[in-house]
Design an enzyme around this catalytic site. Sequence first.
Site, short mmCIF file in Angstrom:
data_model
loop_
_atom_site.label_atom_id
_atom_site.label_comp_id
_atom_site.label_asym_id
_atom_site.label_seq_id
_atom_site.Cartn_x
_atom_site.Cartn_y
_atom_site.Cartn_z
CG ASP A 11 -1.99 6.36 2.25
OD1 ASP A 11 -2.27 5.43 3.02
OD2 ASP A 11 -1.00 6.33 1.48
CB SER A 12 0.79 6.33 5.81
OG SER A 12 0.80 5.39 4.75
CB CYS A 74 -3.87 4.63 5.38
SG CYS A 74 -2.50 3.79 6.14
CD GLU A 153 6.34 4.31 -1.02
OE1 GLU A 153 7.34 4.98 -0.77
OE2 GLU A 153 5.22 4.53 -0.53
CB CYS A 187 -1.33 -2.91 1.86
SG CYS A 187 -0.03 -1.66 1.82
CG HIS A 189 2.11 0.86 -1.45
ND1 HIS A 189 1.50 1.51 -0.40
CD2 HIS A 189 3.19 1.62 -1.78
CE1 HIS A 189 2.19 2.60 -0.10
NE2 HIS A 189 3.22 2.68 -0.92
N1 DGL Z 1 -0.84 3.01 3.44
C1 DGL Z 1 -0.38 1.85 4.17
C2 DGL Z 1 -1.49 0.80 4.20
O1 DGL Z 1 -2.39 0.78 3.37
C3 DGL Z 1 0.89 1.27 3.56
C4 DGL Z 1 2.12 2.13 3.77
C5 DGL Z 1 2.44 2.33 5.23
O2 DGL Z 1 2.90 1.39 5.90
O3 DGL Z 1 2.23 3.43 5.71
O4 DGL Z 1 -1.49 -0.05 5.06
#
Ligand code: DGL
Length: 270
Positions: A11-12, A74, A153, A187, A189
């Site tokens: 993931d990011s 992600c 977050e 997403c 989160h």
């Molecule tokens: N992990 C990203 C997503 O699911 C969210 C956070 C980001 O923008 O990197 O789109």
Amino acid sequence: MNREDYIGIFDSGIGGLTVFKSIMDKMPDEKLIYFGDTAHVPYGTKSHKQIRAYAMQDVKFLTQFNLKALVIACNTADSVASQTLKENFDLPIFGVIEPASKKAALMTENGRIGVMATAATCKSGSYQEMIHKYNPKAKVFPLACPLLVPLVEDGRFKKDDKVVQLILTEYLDSLKEHDVDTIVLGCTHYPLLEDAIKSLVPDINVISSSEAAAEHLSHGLIEMSLDSQGTKSEYRYYVSDDPEHFKENAGTFMGKPLEEEVLLVNDSDL
Ligand code: DGL
């Protein structure tokens, strides 16, 4: 590729732990390695070219381990880079967009689906494309929700939190105008906001992309005879920046504090 090999999940940053947790819960015998690109988060506001370059680095790092499958946790990376990754890595690659899209496409009754996601995911058109694959007549309404990642977050996601309610109400009002009967949380989160969203729109179906991804992975591994057959589970965590911060905040996403060590990956190893 063997049943005992690892599943690599990237993931990011930290949000992909919602996918990691769904996989742990669904497949408790699997060995999982997580890589969070915390040095480059967020991906959702970056260009497609940059997101693809980061995703390639992330997967290159994970392929040092014996992997039997890769999960793009992600949504942004899956939207923009999944094709590039499939062309470059010879490994079963699972994502989040297709499973969540399929679930929404089959669940909607009025054919009107809202997708809450990052700006990059919305811009890519990936959810529209995938939902149409399973329900060509569906009308899809993507909505970029840039305030939600920082909010979660910061540990703000509870349904009785006034700020959470205020921000969600604004986003949900615009989806309600389109008369959607199903909303995809597109997403990493947003699954933490599921209770808050359901309390504000109790008549709308809410689909977590993280849970849908874990269900899809589980079926996929069984189909390929790659599911673990009672191997002892193992969890490893790597990040590209600030492992202490990741460890401190992981509990928010996992529902309990992280016991394992979080290891730093230097730029030269990416
Ligand atoms: N992990 C990203 C997503 O699911 C969210 C956070 C980001 O923008 O990197 O789109």
